[in-house]
Design an enzyme around this catalytic site. Structure first.
Site, PDB file in Angstrom:
ATOM      1  N   LYS A   1      35.253  46.708  35.300  1.00  0.00           N
ATOM      2  CA  LYS A   1      34.597  45.490  35.787  1.00  0.00           C
ATOM      3  C   LYS A   1      33.814  45.835  37.033  1.00  0.00           C
ATOM      4  O   LYS A   1      34.357  46.366  38.002  1.00  0.00           O
ATOM      5  CB  LYS A   1      35.640  44.419  36.090  1.00  0.00           C
ATOM      6  CG  LYS A   1      35.033  43.067  36.459  1.00  0.00           C
ATOM      7  CD  LYS A   1      36.106  41.984  36.530  1.00  0.00           C
ATOM      8  CE  LYS A   1      35.469  40.623  36.748  1.00  0.00           C
ATOM      9  NZ  LYS A   1      36.509  39.559  36.770  1.00  0.00           N
TER      10      LYS A   1
ATOM     11  N   ASP B   1      41.087  27.893  37.480  1.00  0.00           N
ATOM     12  CA  ASP B   1      40.066  27.853  36.430  1.00  0.00           C
ATOM     13  C   ASP B   1      40.690  28.126  35.057  1.00  0.00           C
ATOM     14  O   ASP B   1      40.188  28.934  34.269  1.00  0.00           O
ATOM     15  CB  ASP B   1      38.959  28.867  36.718  1.00  0.00           C
ATOM     16  CG  ASP B   1      37.688  28.579  35.907  1.00  0.00           C
ATOM     17  OD1 ASP B   1      37.562  27.440  35.401  1.00  0.00           O
ATOM     18  OD2 ASP B   1      36.846  29.478  35.765  1.00  0.00           O
TER      19      ASP B   1
END
Length: 608
Positions: free
Chosen positions: A76, A178
């Site tokens: 990432k 989230d």
């Protein structure tokens, strides 16, 4: 939070060659190694040929290989060529937070390394699978790939795994903020991972200005995330997001789909969003509690939410078992004329209800169904005259209707009365009752009887009154002695009948004696008539009590004919008739004492 910088001895232009070789993008990974839901362009050190696994708002994830362990990993890194320091801080902060959360449902962080461009890259476990949101759009795939016969139950299991991940994060003072299906990854073998901790909040750190601003996905966000109905963020915030995700599972859309932040402010004042009527009532209640705008009234923690969902699944399984019981009970109702089919279906219904109550003892549907089935089985047993089964079934039921219990009691009273009557009939016909007493008194009676009439036959009296006195004396003495010494002779009908026959015979003989004297008949004729009366008396004994009495009757009849034909043989005829009766009784008493009554002919039918 400070900006990330390469370790000492490294440089942004790629001088740290050892670190880059630990994890690098490899051009040798074939396209099939990538997730079938991700981009399949080939990964090399040339960014144009890298395999892109996914991307978010600020970062992209590529396929890489960790050469020391020879395994594929996910890299990432920030998407921008020249990211802002704040973006680097967010990437490193997410990596550190996720690295602290070592949990089976959270993607492991292996390392933070320096990329070829000198920027940080986060090395993560590579997950081959799909986002939950993609699977939700294709229920048939869930059934085919994961063998889920019950898609709702499978999705709720995923949701509970997410709740466990959140509970673990909360124990480390981290909230996600989230939670939604697109941030959950399902591995090819059913692994469940909660992703994207980029806006996670560490409650032990002072929040930055960015973290205090509205952040999350608008269709799912809790009121406190958009700045309304205030309050601080906390575990209850993630609980709201779990409730919003559950709403998405059962309705196909988020609870606040298409709403602006201004709309959300107005919505929150009206309470939780409406849940469609097709949603099971228990599940609807879980959603409403989790989506309550006020944190104080909301389901407090993800663990509380998970337990409610787990309870719903248990209750749902119990209700399904109860529904199966309802179907089996309906079949038993229709087939109650067929005893075998009725028993099969009613037993299947009872077993289904019992299984449901083992899953959930408070299942009212199963409780009502089992009570109805037990009542049905009791009714059927009563209709089939199987009182023993009806009593056994009623003894195991605590909710049998009062009317049915009264019907059962009435049937039991009737059965008891029938049993008593039958027992009385059996007792009345029991020839063994009082057998010894009958033999004793009969033997004494015959000795005196034969002795007296033998004497009379050889030395007849001048009048009949000694004969009448003897008969009446024997009658009175015999009744008194049997009443005192052998009361069991009066306890059943056959013995009472025996006594009645003897009494009737003595009275009949007395009447004959008196009547014959009044007619002026000679004494020899009167004694000859005595033999005929005895033949009648013993015939009655044979007819009413014992067929073996016919032997005595035949003996007296023969003696009467002999005496009537040859008057001089009267004394011997009297001895012969009485001798046959005595011998008959001695043989019968001996055989019955040795072999019992069942081996000899049964008595004749008794009068009603």
């Amino acid at each position: 939070m400070g900006s990330w910088a390469p370790k000492e001895g490294s440089s942004a232009d790629g001088s740290n060659e050892v670190t880059r070789r630990v994890v690098r993008v490899s051009s040798r990974i074939p396209p099939s190694a990538a997730s079938h839901t991700r981009s399949r362009s080939g990964p090399t050190d040339d960014p144009a040929e890298e395999v892109l696994l996914g991307e978010g708002g600020m970062a992209k994830v590529y396929l890489g290989r960790q050469e020391k362990l020879d395994r594929a990993v996910a890299l990432k890194r920030l998407g921008a060529a020249a990211p802002e320091p704040e973006a680097i801080d967010r990437l490193l902060r997410e990596a550190r937070i996720t690295g602290r959360l070592e949990h089976p449902n959270i993607v492991p962080v292996h390392d933070i390394i320096t990329g070829p461009d000198g920027l940080p890259q986060v090395v993560l476990k590579r997950i081959e699978g799909d986002t939950w949101s993609a699977l939700l759009a294709d229920p048939q795939r869930i059934q085919g790939q994961f063998g889920a016969e019950d898609v709702l139950a499978w999705n709720l299991e995923v949701l509970m795994a997410v709740a466990r991940a959140l509970s673990f994060a909360h124990s480390r003072r981290v909230i996600h903020r989230d939670v939604k299906p697109s941030n959950v990854m399902i591995g090819a073998f059913g692994e469940i991972y909660l992703l994207d901790w980029g806006i996670a909040l560490d409650l032990d750190e002072p929040p930055s200005q960015e973290q205090t601003e509205p952040s999350g996905t608008n269709g799912y966000m809790a009121p406190e995330q958009v700045g309304h109905h205030g309050g601080a963020l906390g575990p209850w915030t993630d609980t709201y997001l779990l409730g919003a995700t559950l709403y998405r599972l059962v309705t196909g859309r988020p609870p606040h789909a298409g709403r602006t932040l201004v709309d959300r402010a107005l919505e929150c004042a009206d309470g939780p969003p409406e849940v469609p009527d097709h949603v099971p009532a228990e599940l609807s209640g879980i959603i409403r509690r989790a989506l309550d705008p006020l944190p104080a009234r909301r389901t407090p923690t993800p663990e509380s939410f998970r337990r409610e969902v787990a309870a719903f699944l248990t209750h749902r399984a119990a209700r399904r078992l109860a529904s199966r019981g309802d179907r089996e009970r309906a079949r038993a109702e229709r087939l109650r004329h067929d005893a075998t089919a009725f028993e099969s279906h009613s037993l299947a219904a009872d077993l289904a209800y019992r299984a449901a109550l083992e899953e959930w003892p408070e299942c009212d549907q199963a409780q009502r169904g089992r009570s109805a089935t037990q009542a049905l089985r009791v009714e059927h047993a009563l209709e089939s005259d199987d009182l023993r089964l009806a009593r056994r079934l009623a003894s195991t039921s605590e909710s049998l209707p009062a009317s049915l219990r009264e019907r059962l009691r009435a049937a039991m009273r009737q059965a008891s009365a029938r049993a008593e009557k039958l027992e009385r009939l059996v007792r009345d016909a029991d020839r063994e009752l009082g057998h010894r007493a009958r033999g004793l008194f009969g033997g004494v009676f015959l000795v005196f009887w034969i002795g007296f009439w033998g004497t009379v036959a050889f030395s007849p009296p001048s009048t009949v009154w000694p004969l009448v006195g003897f008969c009446l004396g024997v009658l009175g003495l015999g009744l008194g002695l049997t009443r005192l010494g052998a009361p069991q002779l009066y306890e059943n009908r056959i013995n009472r009948t025996s006594i009645a026959v003897v009494v009737s015979g003595l009275l009949l003989l007395s009447v004959w004696l008196v009547g014959a004297a009044q007619l002026g008949l000679p004494m020899t004729t009167i004694i000859t008539g005595y033999l005929f009366v005895c033949a009648l008396f013993t015939s009655g004994m044979a007819t009413l009590m014992d067929p073996w009495g016919a032997v005595s009757a035949a003996g007296f009849a023969a003696a009467f004919l002999v005496a009537a034909t040859w008057p001089t043989s009267l004394p011997f005829a009297v001895l012969g008739g009485n001798g046959v009766m005595l011998l008959n009784q001695l043989v019968l008493n001996y055989l019955r004492g040795r072999r019992g009554f069942d081996s000899l002919p049964a008595m004749g039918s008794l009068p009603p």
